[in-house]
Design a protein around this motif. Structure first.
Motif, mmCIF file in Angstrom:
data_model
loop_
_atom_site.group_PDB
_atom_site.id
_atom_site.type_symbol
_atom_site.label_atom_id
_atom_site.label_comp_id
_atom_site.label_asym_id
_atom_site.label_seq_id
_atom_site.Cartn_x
_atom_site.Cartn_y
_atom_site.Cartn_z
ATOM 1 N N THR A 109 0.939 -1.231 0.072
ATOM 2 C CA THR A 109 0.022 0.384 -0.015
ATOM 3 C C THR A 109 0.922 0.880 -0.060
ATOM 4 O O THR A 109 1.461 1.311 1.224
ATOM 5 C CB THR A 109 -0.879 0.232 1.001
ATOM 6 O OG1 THR A 109 -1.971 -1.516 0.879
ATOM 7 C CG2 THR A 109 -1.546 1.194 0.878
ATOM 8 N N THR A 159 -4.925 6.251 0.132
ATOM 9 C CA THR A 159 -4.326 5.083 -0.244
ATOM 10 C C THR A 159 -4.580 4.257 -1.497
ATOM 11 O O THR A 159 -5.755 4.494 -2.082
ATOM 12 C CB THR A 159 -4.513 4.397 0.878
ATOM 13 O OG1 THR A 159 -5.944 3.444 1.115
ATOM 14 C CG2 THR A 159 -4.169 5.002 2.488
ATOM 15 N N ILE A 160 -3.625 3.540 -1.718
ATOM 16 C CA ILE A 160 -3.753 3.234 -2.727
ATOM 17 C C ILE A 160 -3.246 1.470 -2.865
ATOM 18 O O ILE A 160 -1.456 1.264 -2.654
ATOM 19 C CB ILE A 160 -3.491 3.692 -4.556
ATOM 20 C CG1 ILE A 160 -3.983 2.501 -5.386
ATOM 21 C CG2 ILE A 160 -2.203 4.236 -4.244
ATOM 22 C CD1 ILE A 160 -3.731 3.363 -6.971
ATOM 23 N N THR A 161 -3.769 -0.113 -3.108
ATOM 24 C CA THR A 161 -3.338 -1.146 -3.154
ATOM 25 C C THR A 161 -2.061 -1.128 -4.184
ATOM 26 O O THR A 161 -2.638 -1.018 -5.153
ATOM 27 C CB THR A 161 -3.980 -2.080 -2.772
ATOM 28 O OG1 THR A 161 -5.237 -3.008 -4.283
ATOM 29 C CG2 THR A 161 -4.912 -1.436 -1.740
ATOM 30 N N GLY A 190 -2.982 -3.910 -6.298
ATOM 31 C CA GLY A 190 -3.992 -3.904 -7.447
ATOM 32 C C GLY A 190 -4.429 -2.918 -7.420
ATOM 33 O O GLY A 190 -5.545 -3.312 -8.159
ATOM 34 N N GLY A 191 -4.294 -1.839 -7.442
ATOM 35 C CA GLY A 191 -5.215 -0.240 -7.510
ATOM 36 C C GLY A 191 -6.705 -0.308 -6.549
ATOM 37 O O GLY A 191 -6.669 1.153 -6.921
ATOM 38 N N SER A 192 -7.077 -0.849 -5.812
ATOM 39 C CA SER A 192 -8.380 -0.740 -4.964
ATOM 40 C C SER A 192 -7.580 0.314 -4.089
ATOM 41 O O SER A 192 -6.576 1.215 -3.503
ATOM 42 C CB SER A 192 -8.237 -1.489 -3.615
ATOM 43 O OG SER A 192 -8.552 -3.067 -4.268
ATOM 44 N N THR A 193 -8.621 1.764 -4.308
ATOM 45 C CA THR A 193 -8.183 3.237 -3.188
ATOM 46 C C THR A 193 -8.995 3.180 -2.677
ATOM 47 O O THR A 193 -10.253 2.693 -2.271
ATOM 48 C CB THR A 193 -8.466 4.317 -4.262
ATOM 49 O OG1 THR A 193 -10.186 3.984 -5.114
ATOM 50 C CG2 THR A 193 -7.711 4.205 -5.859
ATOM 51 N N ASN A 194 -8.819 4.265 -1.665
ATOM 52 C CA ASN A 194 -9.563 4.624 -0.142
ATOM 53 C C ASN A 194 -9.204 5.513 0.421
ATOM 54 O O ASN A 194 -8.427 6.402 -0.398
ATOM 55 C CB ASN A 194 -8.975 4.357 0.765
ATOM 56 C CG ASN A 194 -9.924 4.054 2.225
ATOM 57 O OD1 ASN A 194 -11.444 4.781 2.235
ATOM 58 N ND2 ASN A 194 -9.626 4.774 3.728
ATOM 59 N N LYS A 200 -13.341 13.412 -1.168
ATOM 60 C CA LYS A 200 -13.810 12.600 -2.490
ATOM 61 C C LYS A 200 -14.565 13.126 -3.736
ATOM 62 O O LYS A 200 -14.784 14.426 -3.401
ATOM 63 C CB LYS A 200 -14.857 11.103 -2.255
ATOM 64 C CG LYS A 200 -13.852 10.577 -0.793
ATOM 65 C CD LYS A 200 -15.384 9.751 -0.284
ATOM 66 C CE LYS A 200 -14.917 8.854 0.199
ATOM 67 N NZ LYS A 200 -16.403 7.803 1.207
ATOM 68 N N THR A 246 -7.568 12.118 -6.533
ATOM 69 C CA THR A 246 -7.820 11.011 -7.603
ATOM 70 C C THR A 246 -5.876 10.694 -6.500
ATOM 71 O O THR A 246 -5.134 12.097 -6.749
ATOM 72 C CB THR A 246 -7.123 10.910 -8.321
ATOM 73 O OG1 THR A 246 -6.627 11.738 -9.073
ATOM 74 C CG2 THR A 246 -8.602 11.243 -9.360
ATOM 75 N N SER A 258 -2.583 7.668 -7.962
ATOM 76 C CA SER A 258 -2.610 6.356 -8.743
ATOM 77 C C SER A 258 -1.342 6.332 -8.660
ATOM 78 O O SER A 258 -0.476 6.747 -8.136
ATOM 79 C CB SER A 258 -2.859 7.151 -9.813
ATOM 80 O OG SER A 258 -1.959 8.448 -10.956
#
Length: 123
Positions: free
Chosen positions: A33, A50-52, A54-58, A64, A68, A70
């Protein structure tokens, strides 16, 4: 050791945009992460996004629809695009990364922070 180097902060008028970058270097094997946190004067450090791997974001509710996040896994770099900036976004922004590094003695987990970059939004 893993080092995080941030760039892209600065002064911008309300409604403007900034893009932050953070590159990880060192004996990185993998990064799970990556994320951005911010700390305004007299306040605690809080999560921005945050971004994992795999591309999952929070995202924090306050950003919001405006920010963004990336990442470029090949470059171990994470980006934060900040649009429609508000004076309340003024803070020092810190990059964070956690993952696995490779030492001569074997694998180890890491959780590293950058030195911070100032973002100031004028009204």
């Amino acid at each position: 050791q893993v080092q995080l180097v941030e760039s892209g902060g600065g002064l911008v008028q309300a409604g403007g945009s900034l893009r932050l970058s953070c590159a990880a270097s060192g004996s990185v094997f993998s990064i799970n992460t990556m994320g951005w946190y911010r700390q305004a004067p007299g306040k605690q450090r809080t999560l921005v996004a945050t971004i994992t791997s795999g591309g999952s974001t929070n995202f924090a509710d306050s950003v919001k629809g405006r920010f963004t996040i990336s990442r470029d896994n090949a470059k171990n770099t994470v980006y934060l695009q900040m649009n429609s900036l508000k004076p309340e976004d003024t803070a020092v922004y810190y990059c964070n990364a956690e993952g696995i590094l490779l030492r001569t003695t074997g694998w180890a987990n890491f959780d590293s922070w950058g030195q911070g970059t100032q973002v100031t939004v004028s009204s």
